[in-house]
Write an enzyme that holds these catalytic residues in place. Structure first.
Site, PDB file in Angstrom:
ATOM      1  N   LYS A  14      37.935 -27.175   3.485  1.00  0.00           N
ATOM      2  CA  LYS A  14      38.161 -27.640   4.864  1.00  0.00           C
ATOM      3  C   LYS A  14      39.514 -27.172   5.399  1.00  0.00           C
ATOM      4  O   LYS A  14      39.617 -26.731   6.528  1.00  0.00           O
ATOM      5  CB  LYS A  14      38.078 -29.173   4.944  1.00  0.00           C
ATOM      6  CG  LYS A  14      36.735 -29.730   4.471  1.00  0.00           C
ATOM      7  CD  LYS A  14      36.655 -31.240   4.667  1.00  0.00           C
ATOM      8  CE  LYS A  14      37.604 -32.026   3.778  1.00  0.00           C
ATOM      9  NZ  LYS A  14      37.201 -32.108   2.366  1.00  0.00           N
ATOM     10  N   ARG A  89      35.817 -40.633   7.031  1.00  0.00           N
ATOM     11  CA  ARG A  89      35.370 -40.615   5.645  1.00  0.00           C
ATOM     12  C   ARG A  89      34.487 -41.809   5.320  1.00  0.00           C
ATOM     13  O   ARG A  89      34.032 -41.932   4.178  1.00  0.00           O
ATOM     14  CB  ARG A  89      36.597 -40.675   4.741  1.00  0.00           C
ATOM     15  CG  ARG A  89      36.815 -39.441   3.883  1.00  0.00           C
ATOM     16  CD  ARG A  89      38.106 -39.687   3.143  1.00  0.00           C
ATOM     17  NE  ARG A  89      38.354 -38.800   2.057  1.00  0.00           N
ATOM     18  CZ  ARG A  89      39.150 -37.732   2.124  1.00  0.00           C
ATOM     19  NH1 ARG A  89      39.688 -37.363   3.252  1.00  0.00           N
ATOM     20  NH2 ARG A  89      39.392 -37.028   1.052  1.00  0.00           N
ATOM     21  N   ARG A 128      43.679 -25.418  -7.871  1.00  0.00           N
ATOM     22  CA  ARG A 128      44.649 -25.723  -6.808  1.00  0.00           C
ATOM     23  C   ARG A 128      45.787 -26.597  -7.352  1.00  0.00           C
ATOM     24  O   ARG A 128      46.941 -26.447  -6.951  1.00  0.00           O
ATOM     25  CB  ARG A 128      43.927 -26.453  -5.663  1.00  0.00           C
ATOM     26  CG  ARG A 128      44.831 -26.816  -4.495  1.00  0.00           C
ATOM     27  CD  ARG A 128      44.027 -27.327  -3.304  1.00  0.00           C
ATOM     28  NE  ARG A 128      43.745 -28.753  -3.388  1.00  0.00           N
ATOM     29  CZ  ARG A 128      43.023 -29.437  -2.495  1.00  0.00           C
ATOM     30  NH1 ARG A 128      42.480 -28.821  -1.453  1.00  0.00           N
ATOM     31  NH2 ARG A 128      42.812 -30.718  -2.632  1.00  0.00           N
ATOM     32  N   ARG A 134      49.919 -31.449  -6.036  1.00  0.00           N
ATOM     33  CA  ARG A 134      49.250 -32.716  -5.718  1.00  0.00           C
ATOM     34  C   ARG A 134      48.799 -33.393  -6.998  1.00  0.00           C
ATOM     35  O   ARG A 134      47.983 -32.857  -7.731  1.00  0.00           O
ATOM     36  CB  ARG A 134      48.041 -32.453  -4.811  1.00  0.00           C
ATOM     37  CG  ARG A 134      48.416 -32.379  -3.354  1.00  0.00           C
ATOM     38  CD  ARG A 134      47.207 -32.145  -2.497  1.00  0.00           C
ATOM     39  NE  ARG A 134      46.160 -33.147  -2.664  1.00  0.00           N
ATOM     40  CZ  ARG A 134      45.106 -33.244  -1.867  1.00  0.00           C
ATOM     41  NH1 ARG A 134      44.964 -32.398  -0.852  1.00  0.00           N
ATOM     42  NH2 ARG A 134      44.203 -34.157  -2.076  1.00  0.00           N
ATOM     43  N   ARG A 146      37.195 -38.916  -7.088  1.00  0.00           N
ATOM     44  CA  ARG A 146      37.228 -38.581  -5.657  1.00  0.00           C
ATOM     45  C   ARG A 146      35.855 -38.095  -5.195  1.00  0.00           C
ATOM     46  O   ARG A 146      35.407 -38.432  -4.100  1.00  0.00           O
ATOM     47  CB  ARG A 146      38.298 -37.520  -5.382  1.00  0.00           C
ATOM     48  CG  ARG A 146      39.691 -38.117  -5.363  1.00  0.00           C
ATOM     49  CD  ARG A 146      40.759 -37.086  -5.648  1.00  0.00           C
ATOM     50  NE  ARG A 146      40.857 -36.050  -4.650  1.00  0.00           N
ATOM     51  CZ  ARG A 146      41.387 -34.850  -4.882  1.00  0.00           C
ATOM     52  NH1 ARG A 146      41.839 -34.532  -6.085  1.00  0.00           N
ATOM     53  NH2 ARG A 146      41.458 -33.976  -3.914  1.00  0.00           N
TER      54      ARG A 146
HETATM   55  P1  ADP Z   1      40.766 -33.909  -0.400  1.00  0.00           P
HETATM   56  O1  ADP Z   1      41.523 -32.658  -0.650  1.00  0.00           O
HETATM   57  O2  ADP Z   1      40.309 -34.597  -1.641  1.00  0.00           O
HETATM   58  O3  ADP Z   1      39.701 -33.768   0.656  1.00  0.00           O
HETATM   59  P2  ADP Z   1      42.674 -35.329   1.272  1.00  0.00           P
HETATM   60  O4  ADP Z   1      43.888 -34.512   1.177  1.00  0.00           O
HETATM   61  O5  ADP Z   1      41.888 -35.305   2.544  1.00  0.00           O
HETATM   62  O6  ADP Z   1      41.753 -35.020   0.037  1.00  0.00           O
HETATM   63  O7  ADP Z   1      42.992 -36.863   0.948  1.00  0.00           O
HETATM   64  C1  ADP Z   1      43.615 -37.254  -0.264  1.00  0.00           C
HETATM   65  C2  ADP Z   1      43.431 -38.775  -0.491  1.00  0.00           C
HETATM   66  O8  ADP Z   1      43.911 -39.501   0.666  1.00  0.00           O
HETATM   67  C3  ADP Z   1      41.984 -39.248  -0.640  1.00  0.00           C
HETATM   68  O9  ADP Z   1      41.518 -39.141  -1.967  1.00  0.00           O
HETATM   69  C4  ADP Z   1      42.080 -40.700  -0.151  1.00  0.00           C
HETATM   70  O10 ADP Z   1      42.626 -41.533  -1.140  1.00  0.00           O
HETATM   71  C5  ADP Z   1      43.086 -40.634   0.968  1.00  0.00           C
HETATM   72  N1  ADP Z   1      42.439 -40.417   2.279  1.00  0.00           N
HETATM   73  C6  ADP Z   1      42.539 -39.294   3.056  1.00  0.00           C
HETATM   74  N2  ADP Z   1      41.825 -39.432   4.198  1.00  0.00           N
HETATM   75  C7  ADP Z   1      41.260 -40.672   4.145  1.00  0.00           C
HETATM   76  C8  ADP Z   1      40.397 -41.406   5.002  1.00  0.00           C
HETATM   77  N3  ADP Z   1      39.969 -40.890   6.169  1.00  0.00           N
HETATM   78  N4  ADP Z   1      40.014 -42.652   4.623  1.00  0.00           N
HETATM   79  C9  ADP Z   1      40.438 -43.184   3.497  1.00  0.00           C
HETATM   80  N5  ADP Z   1      41.242 -42.544   2.615  1.00  0.00           N
HETATM   81  C10 ADP Z   1      41.659 -41.303   2.927  1.00  0.00           C
END
Ligand code: ADP
Length: 190
Positions: A14, A89, A128, A134, A146
């Site tokens: 994404k 989400r 990554r 991260r 996740r």
């Molecule tokens: P990924 O690379 O896994 O898609 P993100 O960088 O978008 O992850 O998000 C990392 C973490 O932040 C998620 O695992 C979650 O804990 C939290 N998070 C991010 N966006 C949301 C959301 N819209 N609702 C709830 N938790 C979120």
């Protein structure tokens, strides 16, 4: 205004595709993951609370991320449009986003989902994690947690947009440019 939701499991690509869309269409990128990581870096109370959950691969509460998105929409009233990445989400977040956008007399045109299967996601995220710094990308159990959160709480969001006739899924495995070309063709149809 062009408002897109870029959807898919962790590691689906994404962020990569968002960067290309922003450059081409001048959109503002709203990634709740990035916004939460900025709160953590700034050491805010919100960031400290969110970190406890993020370090376990669990979603943070809906109200927290909805509040952050509300602030960003109000700060960027003159924007050409937004790409929502990692948000909504949950179905509750999707419903809240519809309400927030309606207050600005706009709406989501399309959700574009990048489809990638779990083994490929795990490999991408572990690789990554070697450079991203991260913590949630460096542990296989956490990555699986996740993906499990995604399957249980986030995958149903696709149906929410499908019911509005706004969902398109594409294969997220392949050359970045080929995937991007498919995204552009969907955007251009809207
Ligand atoms: P990924 O690379 O896994 O898609 P993100 O960088 O978008 O992850 O998000 C990392 C973490 O932040 C998620 O695992 C979650 O804990 C939290 N998070 C991010 N966006 C949301 C959301 N819209 N609702 C709830 N938790 C979120």
């Amino acid at each position: 205004m062009l408002n897109l939701v870029l959807f898919g499991p962790p590691g689906a690509g994404k962020g990569t595709q968002s960067a290309k869309l922003i450059e081409q269409y001048g959109l503002i990128h709203l990634s709740t993951g990035d916004l939460l990581r900025a709160e953590i870096s700034a050491g805010t109370t919100l960031g400290l609370e969110a970190k406890k959950l993020m370090d376990q691969g669990i979603l943070v509460p809906d109200a927290v991320v909805i509040g952050m998105i509300d602030n960003k929409l109000n700060e960027n009233k003159a924007a050409a449009g937004f790409i929502f990445d990692g948000f909504p989400r949950t179905v509750a977040q999707a419903a809240a986003l519809d309400n927030l956008l309606a207050q600005h007399d706009v709406s989501i045109q399309q959700m574009i989902a990048l489809e990638v299967e779990e083994e490929e996601l795990t490999q991408r995220l572990l690789s990554r994690g070697k450079t991203s710094g991260r913590p949630d990308d460096q542990n296989e159990d956490l990555i699986r947690k996740r993906v499990q959160e995604y399957t249980e709480k986030t995958a149903p969001v696709a149906d929410f947009y499908a019911q509005q006739g706004k969902f398109t899924g594409i294969n997220g495995v392949g050359e970045i440019e080929d995937i991007y070309a498919q995204i552009v063709s969907i955007v251009e149809k809207n």
